[in-house]
Design a protein around this motif. Structure first.
Motif, short mmCIF file in Angstrom:
data_model
loop_
_atom_site.label_atom_id
_atom_site.label_comp_id
_atom_site.label_asym_id
_atom_site.label_seq_id
_atom_site.Cartn_x
_atom_site.Cartn_y
_atom_site.Cartn_z
N PRO A 114 -4.60 23.39 21.46
CA PRO A 114 -3.89 22.44 22.33
C PRO A 114 -2.43 22.85 22.48
O PRO A 114 -1.87 23.55 21.63
CB PRO A 114 -4.03 21.11 21.58
CG PRO A 114 -4.16 21.51 20.14
CD PRO A 114 -4.94 22.80 20.15
N THR A 115 -1.82 22.38 23.54
CA THR A 115 -0.40 22.67 23.75
C THR A 115 0.44 21.99 22.67
O THR A 115 1.33 22.59 22.08
CB THR A 115 0.05 22.20 25.13
OG1 THR A 115 -0.74 22.87 26.13
CG2 THR A 115 1.52 22.51 25.38
N ARG A 116 0.14 20.71 22.41
CA ARG A 116 0.84 19.96 21.35
C ARG A 116 -0.07 18.84 20.86
O ARG A 116 -0.96 18.38 21.58
CB ARG A 116 2.15 19.35 21.86
CG ARG A 116 3.23 20.37 22.17
CD ARG A 116 4.53 19.69 22.64
NE ARG A 116 5.48 20.67 23.11
CZ ARG A 116 5.49 21.20 24.33
NH1 ARG A 116 4.59 20.80 25.21
NH2 ARG A 116 6.38 22.09 24.68
N ILE A 169 -2.32 13.84 22.39
CA ILE A 169 -2.91 15.17 22.58
C ILE A 169 -2.47 15.73 23.92
O ILE A 169 -2.62 15.07 24.95
CB ILE A 169 -4.45 15.08 22.55
CG1 ILE A 169 -4.95 14.58 21.19
CG2 ILE A 169 -5.09 16.42 22.92
CD1 ILE A 169 -6.43 14.20 21.19
N ILE A 170 -1.91 16.93 23.91
CA ILE A 170 -1.62 17.65 25.15
C ILE A 170 -2.62 18.79 25.24
O ILE A 170 -2.48 19.82 24.56
CB ILE A 170 -0.18 18.21 25.20
CG1 ILE A 170 0.83 17.16 24.76
CG2 ILE A 170 0.13 18.75 26.61
CD1 ILE A 170 0.98 16.00 25.70
N ASP A 173 -12.93 22.64 21.38
CA ASP A 173 -12.26 23.25 20.22
C ASP A 173 -10.85 22.67 20.08
O ASP A 173 -10.39 22.40 18.95
CB ASP A 173 -12.17 24.76 20.38
CG ASP A 173 -13.51 25.46 20.16
OD1 ASP A 173 -14.44 24.81 19.64
OD2 ASP A 173 -13.62 26.65 20.52
N GLN A 174 -10.16 22.47 21.19
CA GLN A 174 -8.82 21.89 21.15
C GLN A 174 -8.87 20.46 20.59
O GLN A 174 -8.01 20.08 19.79
CB GLN A 174 -8.21 21.87 22.55
CG GLN A 174 -7.90 23.26 23.11
CD GLN A 174 -7.20 23.17 24.47
OE1 GLN A 174 -6.37 22.28 24.70
NE2 GLN A 174 -7.53 24.07 25.38
N TYR A 221 -3.13 13.97 27.49
CA TYR A 221 -2.43 14.49 28.65
C TYR A 221 -2.82 15.96 28.85
O TYR A 221 -3.31 16.62 27.92
CB TYR A 221 -0.92 14.38 28.47
CG TYR A 221 -0.45 12.97 28.20
CD1 TYR A 221 -0.06 12.13 29.22
CD2 TYR A 221 -0.40 12.47 26.89
CE1 TYR A 221 0.37 10.82 28.98
CE2 TYR A 221 0.02 11.17 26.63
CZ TYR A 221 0.40 10.36 27.68
OH TYR A 221 0.82 9.08 27.43
N THR A 222 -2.61 16.45 30.05
CA THR A 222 -2.89 17.86 30.32
C THR A 222 -1.71 18.54 31.00
O THR A 222 -1.82 19.68 31.43
CB THR A 222 -4.12 18.01 31.25
OG1 THR A 222 -3.79 17.49 32.54
CG2 THR A 222 -5.33 17.29 30.69
#
Length: 360
Positions: free
Chosen positions: A38-40, A58-59, A95-96, A120-121
């Protein structure tokens, strides 16, 4: 505010010109990202219609915002963190999610979980080019034991059938919509975002049809607005959002300077200063009477690239903002003061959009 002539939207002008500049700026990105990470992800507390809840934010790292790939918003650099190629497979996205669940388990006591999930994405979770129907349904099932879920989307993609992947699981469901401002001209010409306030109202109605709510995200001080114009735009926008059925929360966030954006270009060349934290406090205090939860999260507060005051009082004002977010009590702002408030007063009175910034 005066209305633009139709010619500003012709090719090579207005929004088309913004997109051309933004595509060139974004092309300078040289990093790549792992589609399985994930991004963050982080833990926090959030104010909801059901009270303050522990949250897991979750990003997800997707193929990025569709609008950003066309050029996109003047302040948003999140697409620069997205995976190359425009899409991420179902297995990689799940997986993220597992990485985020592992992070939650590390942060909380055994058996404890966050009541609120926010996903969020940096684009639109409900856009099936970013998150497919299979993944959306699997995420709904994964978090079916929680109380509430928030998913991010542009108004275009808010459809009751998609939201039913969450409401059918018994989840209180909210859609976070990056409205930025209730003023169409500011959204079009300063933010370079294509939709109208009426589209936001339609999305709220669509969400409400299946019992979902809406959290409006507003942007304080996009480029080309003076400090006073930005403050007045936010006060008006919060009140207009609070009057829309099914919009129960407004998150008013000050612009921060992100890489690969037009705002970054202006900042680097001395033409942009993020808003004062006093401006954030003024807006929150002035709109505390609306029939909605109003919050703010000044990212990068106290830094040159984030909302800031003089450097001496930044942490105290930020603490008051966080306190207000949780308790909705405007008296917290009477407990902070600093000499720099006088400088802010002058900026509010004297700064114009053709002589910015008046003070750093």
């Amino acid at each position: 505010m005066s209305q633009p002539s139709p010619e500003v939207y012709e090719r090579g002008k207005g929004m088309d010109a913004h997109n051309e500049v933004m595509r060139e700026i974004r092309s300078r990105k040289d990093r790549t990202y792992d589609p399985h990470e994930p991004t963050r992800v982080w833990m926090d507390e959030d104010n909801t219609p059901d009270g303050v809840k522990q949250s897991l934010t979750i990003i997800l790292n997707t193929g990025g915002c569709r609008w950003a790939r066309a050029g996109g918003c003047t302040m948003c650099g999140y697409v620069a963190e997205s995976v190359e190629g425009g899409s991420v497979a179902h297995e990689a996205l799940m997986d993220q999610i597992q990485v985020c669940l592992d992070h939650e388990a590390e942060q909380l006591d055994d058996g404890e979980t966050a009541e609120l999930i926010k996903i969020y994405t940096s684009g639109s979770f409900l856009d099936e080019r970013e998150v497919g129907a299979e993944t959306r349904a699997a995420i709904g099932e994964t978090f079916s034991d929680r109380e509430r879920i928030v998913v991010e989307s542009l108004p275009d993609f808010v459809e009751r059938e998609k939201l039913e992947d969450f409401t059918s699981q018994g989840l209180e469901t909210d859609v976070a919509i990056g409205l930025e401002t209730a003023t169409d001209r500011v959204r079009h010409d300063c933010v370079n975002k294509y939709f109208d306030f009426s589209d936001f109202e339609d999305a709220c109605a669509e969400a409400g049809a299946v019992g979902a709510g809406v959290k409006a995200y507003l942007l304080m001080k996009p480029p080309f607005l003076s400090e006073s114009e930005a403050v007045e735009d936010m006060k008006s926008s919060i009140r207009r959002c609070a009057d829309v059925d099914h919009c129960h929360t407004v998150s008013m966030n000050p612009t921060n300077v992100q890489r690969y954006t037009m705002v970054d270009e202006l900042y680097f060349n001395g033409g942009y200063r993020p808003p004062w934290l006093w401006s954030v406090a003024d807006v929150l205090e002035s709109t505390a009477d609306v029939d909605a939860i109003v919050v703010s999260d000044p990212v990068g507060h106290g830094s040159d690239r984030g909302a800031h005051n003089c450097g001496e009082c930044d942490d105290l004002v930020q603490k008051a903002i966080k306190d207000f977010d949780l308790r909705q009590d405007p008296t917290v702002f009477s407990q902070v003061s600093c000499e720099c408030e006088g400088t802010w007063d002058v900026v509010i009175e004297e700064e114009t959009s053709y002589s910015m910034p008046l003070a750093r």
